[in-house]
Design a protein around this motif. Sequence first.
Motif, PDB file in Angstrom:
ATOM      1  N   VAL A   1      10.622   5.418   1.354  1.00  0.00           N
ATOM      2  CA  VAL A   1      10.255   6.948   0.242  1.00  0.00           C
ATOM      3  C   VAL A   1       9.857   6.843  -0.972  1.00  0.00           C
ATOM      4  CG1 VAL A   1      10.271   9.463  -0.604  1.00  0.00           C
ATOM      5  CG2 VAL A   1      10.537   9.002   2.297  1.00  0.00           C
ATOM      6  N   VAL A   2       9.340   6.930  -1.806  1.00  0.00           N
ATOM      7  CA  VAL A   2       8.678   7.137  -3.392  1.00  0.00           C
ATOM      8  C   VAL A   2       8.629   7.951  -3.352  1.00  0.00           C
ATOM      9  CG1 VAL A   2       9.027   4.615  -3.183  1.00  0.00           C
ATOM     10  CG2 VAL A   2       6.951   6.025  -3.389  1.00  0.00           C
ATOM     11  N   PRO A   3       9.131   8.329  -5.234  1.00  0.00           N
ATOM     12  CA  PRO A   3       8.974  10.048  -5.967  1.00  0.00           C
ATOM     13  C   PRO A   3       7.060   9.695  -5.739  1.00  0.00           C
ATOM     14  CG  PRO A   3      10.281   8.656  -7.314  1.00  0.00           C
ATOM     15  CD  PRO A   3       9.736   8.095  -6.146  1.00  0.00           C
TER      16      PRO A   3
ATOM     17  N   ASP B   1       0.873  -1.608  -0.578  1.00  0.00           N
ATOM     18  CA  ASP B   1       0.112   0.207  -0.192  1.00  0.00           C
ATOM     19  C   ASP B   1       1.117   1.662   0.111  1.00  0.00           C
ATOM     20  OD1 ASP B   1      -2.339   1.362  -0.064  1.00  0.00           O
ATOM     21  OD2 ASP B   1      -2.379   1.649   2.398  1.00  0.00           O
ATOM     22  N   GLU B   2       0.402   2.162  -0.035  1.00  0.00           N
ATOM     23  CA  GLU B   2       0.945   3.829  -0.557  1.00  0.00           C
ATOM     24  C   GLU B   2       0.742   5.067   0.564  1.00  0.00           C
ATOM     25  OE1 GLU B   2      -1.288   4.383  -2.783  1.00  0.00           O
ATOM     26  OE2 GLU B   2      -0.701   2.503  -3.671  1.00  0.00           O
ATOM     27  N   THR B   3       1.087   5.900   1.368  1.00  0.00           N
ATOM     28  CA  THR B   3       0.062   6.852   2.028  1.00  0.00           C
ATOM     29  C   THR B   3       0.977   8.038   1.424  1.00  0.00           C
ATOM     30  OG1 THR B   3      -0.623   7.076   4.103  1.00  0.00           O
ATOM     31  CG2 THR B   3       1.236   6.298   4.027  1.00  0.00           C
ATOM     32  N   TYR B   4       0.386   8.863   2.151  1.00  0.00           N
ATOM     33  CA  TYR B   4       1.246  10.622   2.027  1.00  0.00           C
ATOM     34  C   TYR B   4       1.529  10.674   3.224  1.00  0.00           C
ATOM     35  CZ  TYR B   4      -0.428  10.615  -2.774  1.00  0.00           C
ATOM     36  OH  TYR B   4      -0.794   9.989  -4.550  1.00  0.00           O
ATOM     37  N   ILE B   5       2.701  11.258   3.633  1.00  0.00           N
ATOM     38  CA  ILE B   5       2.836  12.179   4.913  1.00  0.00           C
ATOM     39  C   ILE B   5       3.365  13.503   4.868  1.00  0.00           C
ATOM     40  CG2 ILE B   5       4.566  11.071   6.835  1.00  0.00           C
ATOM     41  CD1 ILE B   5       4.151   8.624   6.620  1.00  0.00           C
ATOM     42  N   GLY B   6       3.306  14.362   5.904  1.00  0.00           N
ATOM     43  CA  GLY B   6       3.388  16.151   5.955  1.00  0.00           C
ATOM     44  C   GLY B   6       2.496  16.361   4.814  1.00  0.00           C
TER      45      GLY B   6
ATOM     46  N   VAL C   1       5.084   7.495   0.358  1.00  0.00           N
ATOM     47  CA  VAL C   1       6.016   6.673   1.215  1.00  0.00           C
ATOM     48  C   VAL C   1       5.009   5.379   0.805  1.00  0.00           C
ATOM     49  CG1 VAL C   1       6.343   5.418   3.242  1.00  0.00           C
ATOM     50  CG2 VAL C   1       6.507   7.730   3.329  1.00  0.00           C
ATOM     51  N   MET C   2       6.045   3.968   0.082  1.00  0.00           N
ATOM     52  CA  MET C   2       5.108   2.939  -0.499  1.00  0.00           C
ATOM     53  C   MET C   2       5.431   1.926   1.040  1.00  0.00           C
ATOM     54  SD  MET C   2       6.492   0.665  -3.650  1.00  0.00           S
ATOM     55  CE  MET C   2       5.836  -0.883  -3.869  1.00  0.00           C
ATOM     56  N   GLY C   3       4.589   1.093   1.496  1.00  0.00           N
ATOM     57  CA  GLY C   3       4.754  -0.223   2.339  1.00  0.00           C
ATOM     58  C   GLY C   3       4.111  -1.185   1.666  1.00  0.00           C
ATOM     59  N   MET C   4       5.105  -1.917   2.196  1.00  0.00           N
ATOM     60  CA  MET C   4       4.923  -4.156   2.224  1.00  0.00           C
ATOM     61  C   MET C   4       5.350  -4.426   4.025  1.00  0.00           C
ATOM     62  SD  MET C   4       7.491  -3.882  -1.843  1.00  0.00           S
ATOM     63  CE  MET C   4       8.445  -2.824  -0.600  1.00  0.00           C
ATOM     64  N   VAL C   5       4.180  -4.981   4.034  1.00  0.00           N
ATOM     65  CA  VAL C   5       3.999  -5.656   5.277  1.00  0.00           C
ATOM     66  C   VAL C   5       3.773  -7.248   4.715  1.00  0.00           C
ATOM     67  CG1 VAL C   5       2.977  -6.009   7.526  1.00  0.00           C
ATOM     68  CG2 VAL C   5       3.058  -3.592   6.520  1.00  0.00           C
TER      69      VAL C   5
ATOM     70  N   TYR D   1      14.783  14.210   6.282  1.00  0.00           N
ATOM     71  CA  TYR D   1      14.472  12.775   7.512  1.00  0.00           C
ATOM     72  C   TYR D   1      13.910  12.044   7.811  1.00  0.00           C
ATOM     73  CZ  TYR D   1      18.038  16.496   9.315  1.00  0.00           C
ATOM     74  OH  TYR D   1      19.312  16.958   9.684  1.00  0.00           O
ATOM     75  N   LEU D   2      12.455  12.197   6.262  1.00  0.00           N
ATOM     76  CA  LEU D   2      11.735  11.553   6.398  1.00  0.00           C
ATOM     77  C   LEU D   2      11.968   9.716   6.952  1.00  0.00           C
ATOM     78  CD1 LEU D   2       8.664  10.625   6.707  1.00  0.00           C
ATOM     79  CD2 LEU D   2       8.260  10.894   4.495  1.00  0.00           C
ATOM     80  N   GLN D   3      12.815   9.064   5.325  1.00  0.00           N
ATOM     81  CA  GLN D   3      13.152   7.841   5.823  1.00  0.00           C
ATOM     82  C   GLN D   3      13.638   7.277   7.224  1.00  0.00           C
ATOM     83  OE1 GLN D   3      12.820   5.811   3.417  1.00  0.00           O
ATOM     84  NE2 GLN D   3      12.909   4.500   4.511  1.00  0.00           N
ATOM     85  N   SER D   4      14.940   8.116   7.469  1.00  0.00           N
ATOM     86  CA  SER D   4      15.474   7.783   8.481  1.00  0.00           C
ATOM     87  C   SER D   4      14.371   7.662   9.959  1.00  0.00           C
ATOM     88  CB  SER D   4      16.828   8.440   8.696  1.00  0.00           C
ATOM     89  OG  SER D   4      16.382   8.734  10.191  1.00  0.00           O
ATOM     90  N   TYR D   5      13.418   8.371   9.928  1.00  0.00           N
ATOM     91  CA  TYR D   5      12.137   8.299  10.659  1.00  0.00           C
ATOM     92  C   TYR D   5      11.079   6.659  10.657  1.00  0.00           C
ATOM     93  CZ  TYR D   5      12.903  12.779  12.847  1.00  0.00           C
ATOM     94  OH  TYR D   5      13.019  13.777  13.317  1.00  0.00           O
TER      95      TYR D   5
END
Length: 293
Positions: free
Chosen positions: A170-172, A134-139, A156-160, A255-259
Amino acid sequence: MKTYTIKDFNKQFPTEDACLELLKNIRFPSGIYCPKCQKITTHYRIVNRKTYCCEFCNHTVSPTAGTIFHKSKTSLRSWFHAIFLMCTTKTGISAKQLQRETGVTYKTAWRMFNQTRKLMSENVNPLSGQVEVDETYIGGKRRGKRGRGALGKTVVMGMVERKGNAIAQVVPNVRAMTLLPMIERRIARENKTIVFTDELPSYNQVERLGYAHQIVQHSAKQYVSGIAHVNTVESLWSNIKRGIDGVNHSVSPLYLQSYLDSYVYRYNHRKDETPMFLNLLGRVSTLKQAVRP
Ligand SMILES: [Zn+2]
């Protein structure tokens, strides 16, 4: 996971020396090799220095060299305390809270905060089994629609893996040419692997990549259809957003990727036998020292 409390911390690390001793054992688990004596020898602690010296010659080693603690004027105990605080809370802790709890300056707290997050960034093996994507938007300030109007937000792309590990990256953008290669890179093509997504057209070709693919139709108000759902990845999103909104207030895209890495680290180690804090300390050798601000 066994709980590791502040009481355990104070008992295990009462002094600066106790911290250095542990660091030595982490970095040299089978003893220190002396290149001059050409064998493993006993190295004794040099009083008032963070170094150890060979029992036979003048060879010395410093367990902090090459780690995030190298040349830091901050005590090891403050560092350890900061690392402890950053992995004992599910939603994380801010640099400001870190400053308050450890009694260091804000500048130092900020540095420890960033360095500890780097320790939490690790490579996850390819996911398999039932994997939700799934993807989401942050910030950003505006509530944005998918793909459009999400001004100032970062995708942000997520895979669980259900009952397993997570990846958040983080993806463009949310185009197929961005999302599909990520799936290929991070999800194992095995017989038992099933990829679950929602109906975003970018995922249309997932099956053609060689995966079993099940789609949940959110637009048809179908949130759970048999095993086809993306609830696990969505709960990861809400955990991350709760942390960022509530603890850190906002996060610069820089810093988002590091968070994300720090949230994913806590998620992936939630069931470990070893307390997260000790696991993280065990990783100090993997990270090279950073340039001092
Ligand atoms: Zn020696």
